[in-house]
Design a protein around this motif. Sequence first.
Motif, PDB file in Angstrom:
ATOM      1  N   HIS A  58       0.796  -1.230   0.000  1.00  0.00           N
ATOM      2  CA  HIS A  58       0.000   0.000   0.000  1.00  0.00           C
ATOM      3  C   HIS A  58       0.826   1.275   0.000  1.00  0.00           C
ATOM      4  O   HIS A  58       0.306   2.355  -0.273  1.00  0.00           O
ATOM      5  N   ALA A  59       2.111   1.166   0.332  1.00  0.00           N
ATOM      6  CA  ALA A  59       2.936   2.364   0.503  1.00  0.00           C
ATOM      7  C   ALA A  59       2.956   3.276  -0.726  1.00  0.00           C
ATOM      8  O   ALA A  59       2.814   4.500  -0.592  1.00  0.00           O
ATOM      9  N   PRO A  60       3.118   2.766  -1.964  1.00  0.00           N
ATOM     10  CA  PRO A  60       3.164   3.673  -3.121  1.00  0.00           C
ATOM     11  C   PRO A  60       1.891   4.491  -3.285  1.00  0.00           C
ATOM     12  O   PRO A  60       1.946   5.640  -3.740  1.00  0.00           O
ATOM     13  N   TYR A  61       0.773   3.921  -2.907  1.00  0.00           N
ATOM     14  CA  TYR A  61      -0.505   4.605  -3.089  1.00  0.00           C
ATOM     15  C   TYR A  61      -0.665   5.752  -2.083  1.00  0.00           C
ATOM     16  O   TYR A  61      -1.111   6.848  -2.454  1.00  0.00           O
ATOM     17  N   ILE A  62      -0.316   5.495  -0.824  1.00  0.00           N
ATOM     18  CA  ILE A  62      -0.464   6.588   0.137  1.00  0.00           C
ATOM     19  C   ILE A  62       0.648   7.620  -0.037  1.00  0.00           C
ATOM     20  O   ILE A  62       0.464   8.788   0.312  1.00  0.00           O
ATOM     21  N   ASN A  63       1.798   7.194  -0.570  1.00  0.00           N
ATOM     22  CA  ASN A  63       2.816   8.191  -0.925  1.00  0.00           C
ATOM     23  C   ASN A  63       2.276   9.157  -1.968  1.00  0.00           C
ATOM     24  O   ASN A  63       2.508  10.375  -1.899  1.00  0.00           O
ATOM     25  N   ALA A  64       1.551   8.603  -2.949  1.00  0.00           N
ATOM     26  CA  ALA A  64       0.966   9.449  -4.009  1.00  0.00           C
ATOM     27  C   ALA A  64      -0.057  10.409  -3.424  1.00  0.00           C
ATOM     28  O   ALA A  64      -0.050  11.612  -3.733  1.00  0.00           O
ATOM     29  N   LEU A  65      -0.949   9.903  -2.577  1.00  0.00           N
ATOM     30  CA  LEU A  65      -1.968  10.766  -1.975  1.00  0.00           C
ATOM     31  C   LEU A  65      -1.330  11.825  -1.084  1.00  0.00           C
ATOM     32  O   LEU A  65      -1.759  12.992  -1.084  1.00  0.00           O
ATOM     33  N   HIS A  66      -0.329  11.430  -0.325  1.00  0.00           N
ATOM     34  CA  HIS A  66       0.348  12.389   0.553  1.00  0.00           C
ATOM     35  C   HIS A  66       1.034  13.479  -0.266  1.00  0.00           C
ATOM     36  O   HIS A  66       0.950  14.670   0.075  1.00  0.00           O
ATOM     37  N   TYR A  67       1.689  13.080  -1.336  1.00  0.00           N
ATOM     38  CA  TYR A  67       2.411  14.048  -2.156  1.00  0.00           C
ATOM     39  C   TYR A  67       1.448  15.026  -2.814  1.00  0.00           C
ATOM     40  O   TYR A  67       1.680  16.250  -2.814  1.00  0.00           O
ATOM     41  N   VAL A  68       0.360  14.520  -3.371  1.00  0.00           N
ATOM     42  CA  VAL A  68      -0.622  15.390  -4.018  1.00  0.00           C
ATOM     43  C   VAL A  68      -1.208  16.375  -3.010  1.00  0.00           C
ATOM     44  O   VAL A  68      -1.302  17.580  -3.277  1.00  0.00           O
ATOM     45  N   SER A  69      -1.615  15.891  -1.845  1.00  0.00           N
ATOM     46  CA  SER A  69      -2.220  16.786  -0.847  1.00  0.00           C
ATOM     47  C   SER A  69      -1.210  17.815  -0.352  1.00  0.00           C
ATOM     48  O   SER A  69      -1.567  18.979  -0.097  1.00  0.00           O
ATOM     49  N   HIS A  70       0.058  17.407  -0.219  1.00  0.00           N
ATOM     50  CA  HIS A  70       1.101  18.347   0.204  1.00  0.00           C
ATOM     51  C   HIS A  70       1.271  19.477  -0.817  1.00  0.00           C
ATOM     52  O   HIS A  70       1.342  20.666  -0.443  1.00  0.00           O
ATOM     53  N   VAL A  71       1.313  19.132  -2.092  1.00  0.00           N
ATOM     54  CA  VAL A  71       1.488  20.147  -3.136  1.00  0.00           C
ATOM     55  C   VAL A  71       0.262  21.052  -3.220  1.00  0.00           C
ATOM     56  O   VAL A  71       0.387  22.276  -3.355  1.00  0.00           O
ATOM     57  N   ILE A  72      -0.922  20.469  -3.129  1.00  0.00           N
ATOM     58  CA  ILE A  72      -2.143  21.269  -3.207  1.00  0.00           C
ATOM     59  C   ILE A  72      -2.202  22.267  -2.048  1.00  0.00           C
ATOM     60  O   ILE A  72      -2.608  23.427  -2.228  1.00  0.00           O
ATOM     61  N   ARG A  73      -1.804  21.849  -0.867  1.00  0.00           N
ATOM     62  CA  ARG A  73      -1.783  22.784   0.277  1.00  0.00           C
ATOM     63  C   ARG A  73      -0.828  23.938   0.010  1.00  0.00           C
ATOM     64  O   ARG A  73      -1.101  25.083   0.390  1.00  0.00           O
ATOM     65  N   GLU A  74       0.277  23.656  -0.631  1.00  0.00           N
ATOM     66  CA  GLU A  74       1.203  24.736  -0.989  1.00  0.00           C
ATOM     67  C   GLU A  74       0.577  25.651  -2.029  1.00  0.00           C
ATOM     68  O   GLU A  74       0.746  26.873  -1.966  1.00  0.00           O
ATOM     69  N   TRP A  75      -0.142  25.081  -2.973  1.00  0.00           N
ATOM     70  CA  TRP A  75      -0.787  25.898  -4.003  1.00  0.00           C
ATOM     71  C   TRP A  75      -1.822  26.853  -3.417  1.00  0.00           C
ATOM     72  O   TRP A  75      -2.031  27.945  -3.936  1.00  0.00           O
TER      73      TRP A  75
END
Length: 343
Positions: A58-75
């Motif tokens: 499951h790690a690659p999937y939650i890494n993807a979700l974490h990365y997307v949410s992190h970038v969106i918060r910066e945006w």
Amino acid sequence: MKAPEVAEQFLMLLQSMNERFKWIPAPSCKLRFLSLVEHLLDEFRLRTVQSMRNQDVHAPYINALHYVSHVIREWTELPFYLEMTYYSSEFLQFASSHVDAFPNAIHSSMDILDYSGPLLGMFDHSKATVVPDVDALGNQPLMEDTLRLYSHVVGETCETIGRDAFRKVVSQSNAFKQERWMAISSQRDLVGKDLTPSAIPMLQTLRDKLLEAKDALAQPLFASMWPKLAQQLDEFLFDEVILANHFNEHGGIQLKFDLTKNLFPLFGEFTAHPENYFKRSRDGCVLLASNNGTVQLVKDVLGKALHETKSRSDAIKTLREVGVSSLKVEDAEQVLVRRVFVP
């Protein structure tokens, strides 16, 4: 930060959309774009979760979700998104003030795509000469509900990974739990100097699971996972090893060596003081490894505090003096009940 390719590609798509839509002057169009982004984020999360359920890793999937949410918060801190935050707040007030003229235009979903065209046109006209006051926004969140769902999925899955690691470690602990701690002889030259053989499978599994999780998870996710694993292990060691066995002094010394010199240091790569995550089992080892005179003294003080009229403050003070800082008085007494005196 680990950034899976699918997450990078998705964010590149959103970024290209950002570049096009940020030049559109109409506030309602910007709000429609914001709604579209939220729908795309929801869709990406749902698709990722669906794919993850069919996989063992499951790690690659939650890494993807974490990365997307992190970038969106910066945006959301960028001027374009701050403008949309402003217009979103203004439009909700505007729509509420025109509910009599447009009774069917206001929906509980509060999605901009649900509102009628005439109402949006009136809103654009009302803001035609207004410069967005982004400085007055304060801490108004943007896409907070969407990002909260991302955090929920990531958090739950991290806990699942931690629980799986914990179960694997515990499955290798049976021989260690059943060690004859009360029968360890003072004649044994390696007491407190060499690892108990039955602990080796448990410690190897723990080491492997920690390294596996560290390599697989994004650093912030691993940083949130391992302390919870340590806490689970602390409770397990206290309840299933310390309180489930009896110890003579040498057995206590050996257990203290096994945990403080071998198990706790496995977490030393992630913190300067790993023992602080094993407070109950650490304190239990301190009591079990104390000499007979100290054990008897502490037993007497705790017994008077719990079963007679002596103040508990004396018991707490005594525990502090022997190096026990976290155990409750009741728990400390339960540990000392397991400490036997063998001539």
